[in-house]
Design a protein around this motif. Structure first.
Motif, PDB file in Angstrom:
ATOM      1  N   VAL A  67       0.846  -1.196   0.000  1.00  0.00           N
ATOM      2  CA  VAL A  67       0.000   0.000   0.000  1.00  0.00           C
ATOM      3  C   VAL A  67       0.879   1.244   0.000  1.00  0.00           C
ATOM      4  N   PHE A  68       0.486   2.208  -0.819  1.00  0.00           N
ATOM      5  CA  PHE A  68       1.152   3.512  -0.833  1.00  0.00           C
ATOM      6  C   PHE A  68       0.126   4.520  -0.334  1.00  0.00           C
ATOM      7  N   ALA A  69       0.410   5.121   0.810  1.00  0.00           N
ATOM      8  CA  ALA A  69      -0.557   6.046   1.426  1.00  0.00           C
ATOM      9  C   ALA A  69      -0.104   7.476   1.200  1.00  0.00           C
ATOM     10  N   THR A  70      -0.999   8.280   0.652  1.00  0.00           N
ATOM     11  CA  THR A  70      -0.651   9.690   0.446  1.00  0.00           C
ATOM     12  C   THR A  70      -0.683  10.421   1.791  1.00  0.00           C
ATOM     13  N   GLU A  71       0.195  11.385   1.884  1.00  0.00           N
ATOM     14  CA  GLU A  71       0.320  12.161   3.125  1.00  0.00           C
ATOM     15  C   GLU A  71      -1.001  12.872   3.498  1.00  0.00           C
ATOM     16  N   THR A  72      -1.683  13.419   2.482  1.00  0.00           N
ATOM     17  CA  THR A  72      -2.970  14.114   2.646  1.00  0.00           C
ATOM     18  C   THR A  72      -2.835  15.428   3.418  1.00  0.00           C
ATOM     19  N   ARG A  73      -2.168  16.370   2.780  1.00  0.00           N
ATOM     20  CA  ARG A  73      -2.110  17.734   3.319  1.00  0.00           C
ATOM     21  C   ARG A  73      -3.489  18.370   3.194  1.00  0.00           C
ATOM     22  N   PRO A  74      -3.898  19.311   4.052  1.00  0.00           N
ATOM     23  CA  PRO A  74      -3.052  19.898   5.090  1.00  0.00           C
ATOM     24  C   PRO A  74      -3.071  19.180   6.446  1.00  0.00           C
ATOM     25  N   LEU A  75      -4.047  18.309   6.704  1.00  0.00           N
ATOM     26  CA  LEU A  75      -4.135  17.791   8.075  1.00  0.00           C
ATOM     27  C   LEU A  75      -3.541  16.388   8.248  1.00  0.00           C
ATOM     28  N   LEU A  76      -2.925  15.880   7.178  1.00  0.00           N
ATOM     29  CA  LEU A  76      -2.090  14.677   7.261  1.00  0.00           C
ATOM     30  C   LEU A  76      -2.806  13.402   7.724  1.00  0.00           C
ATOM     31  N   GLN A  77      -4.058  13.250   7.283  1.00  0.00           N
ATOM     32  CA  GLN A  77      -4.792  12.030   7.672  1.00  0.00           C
ATOM     33  C   GLN A  77      -4.090  10.772   7.151  1.00  0.00           C
ATOM     34  N   GLY A  78      -3.402  10.902   6.009  1.00  0.00           N
ATOM     35  CA  GLY A  78      -2.696   9.736   5.455  1.00  0.00           C
ATOM     36  C   GLY A  78      -1.468   9.395   6.272  1.00  0.00           C
ATOM     37  N   SER A  79      -0.596  10.373   6.474  1.00  0.00           N
ATOM     38  CA  SER A  79       0.673  10.056   7.155  1.00  0.00           C
ATOM     39  C   SER A  79       0.469   9.794   8.643  1.00  0.00           C
TER      40      SER A  79
END
Ligand code: MRU
Length: 349
Positions: A188-200
């Motif tokens: 799985v490659f998870a995107t960081e999801t800016r601005p609140l970083l739900q991915g990372s």
């Protein structure tokens, strides 16, 4: 994994504070509706299905707080409190879907001489029913979605769509979790999801807890990673699906769908029927939540930019034509369009 939200027998709502993850597993102890509304607004609880459940618990506590000798007055107070709960976050339709269930109870009982305690018990039952329903639906979605995933697949997912966002295993991430148990070599490659970083912060945390091989990438790496890693599919959740299939989800989803189309890989949306807004004709009519620009100016409360002008839409809309299929608890709608969704609605909702 611990529940993201639950209601105790003594009417306290425990909310796992997602703003503190992954470093602290700390619960908010909400004794009133206001505290839950605040948690929804601040994204302490987030993800469309979980917001719906939180809205249910808030509706119940709001009625409990409205105790008054005059029943007509109670109906007035609770109606305006339900409006307040619904407006906490505008894009995820699960919140209004949930609040509408309490409005229906009020409508059915307004003309009757129902006593307050009975009305309160109906609200409590409904709130717990929403919680249980979302859990069952999440299990079904995850199982169905997992069947599309093969051994050694490489998958990109966006935002967080797991147990934190639902009362079960999740939607998109739920499907990945189920597949990880029956398939070999999944990555799985998870995107960081800016601005609140739900991915990372959240998806990586959940993947680690579920022994899923997971790699963090920034949102801007997606096209490059699809090409370099030969990604097999993109799987995301949804916050509101219009009746023609256009889908609102976390900001950045639209560009993922475009990249998927260009690279000829499938792009799947995994969502419960409660995320469909059958009254909304198309994606142009979906209200997009615009959040405080400060979220973009900072990372983890540390200011990183001096920009004067900031846009911060929390969601975007992926046009239906970019979607390979919408995986629901009742089946998959391939190449969604208004006719297919209408038939689906008539059969299942
Ligand atoms: O702003 P958020 O974190 O609530 O946004 C969440 C998403 O966009 C999710 O992808 C969506 O709610 C589906 S969650 C099962």
């Amino acid at each position: 994994m611990k529940a993201t939200i639950r209601l105790t027998n003594s009417d306290i709502v425990y909310i796992l504070d997602q703003t503190k993850l992954p470093f602290k597993e700390q619960y908010i102890i909400a004794k009133g509706s206001k505290r839950i509304i605040d948690a929804i607004e601040k994204l302490s609880i987030r993800g469309a299905p979980a917001i719906g459940v939180a809205g249910g618990f808030a509706s119940y506590l709001a009625l409990k707080e409205s105790k008054n000798s005059n029943l007509e007055k109670i109906f007035q107070i609770i109606s305006s409190k339900l409006d307040l709960i619904e407006s906490a976050r505008p894009t995820a339709v699960n919140l209004s879907w949930s609040v509408n269930r309490f409005r229906n109870i009020l409508k059915l009982n307004r003309s009757k001489k129902i006593d307050f305690r009975h009305l309160l018990s109906l609200f409590r039952k409904e709130a717990l029913k929403i919680y249980e329903e979302e859990k069952k639906v999440s299990l079904k979605l995850s199982s169905l979605g997992s069947k599309l995933i093969k051994n050694n697949d490489k998958i990109i997912t966006h935002c967080n769509t797991g147990s934190l966002a639902t009362t079960g295993p999740g939607t998109a991430l739920g499907a990945i979790k189920f597949a990880n148990k029956i398939r070999k070599g999944l990555r799985v490659f998870a995107t960081e999801t800016r601005p609140l970083l739900q991915g990372s912060r959240l998806t990586i945390w959940e993947c680690q807890k579920n022994n899923i091989d997971c790699t963090l990438i920034s949102d801007s790496m997606v096209s490059h990673i699809i090409k370099e890693e030969k990604i097999n599919m993109i799987v995301v959740g949804a916050d509101r699906i219009a009746s023609n299939g256009d889908t609102a989800n976390k900001i950045g989803t639209y560009q993922l769908a475009i990249a998927a189309k260009f690279h000829k890989i499938p792009f799947f949306v995994v969502a419960p029927i409660s995320t469909f807004d059958f009254s909304c004709r198309n994606g142009l009519l979906i209200e997009i939540e615009e959040r405080d620009g400060k979220e973009l100016l900072s990372i983890n409360n540390k200011i990183v930019s001096k920009a004067n002008n900031v846009r911060n839409p929390a969601f975007d809309v992926t046009p239906r034509k970019l979607i390979t299929g919408i995986i629901t608890e009742k089946g998959i709608i391939y190449s969604p369009n208004a006719n297919k969704i209408k038939r689906f609605k008539n059969r299942y909702s």
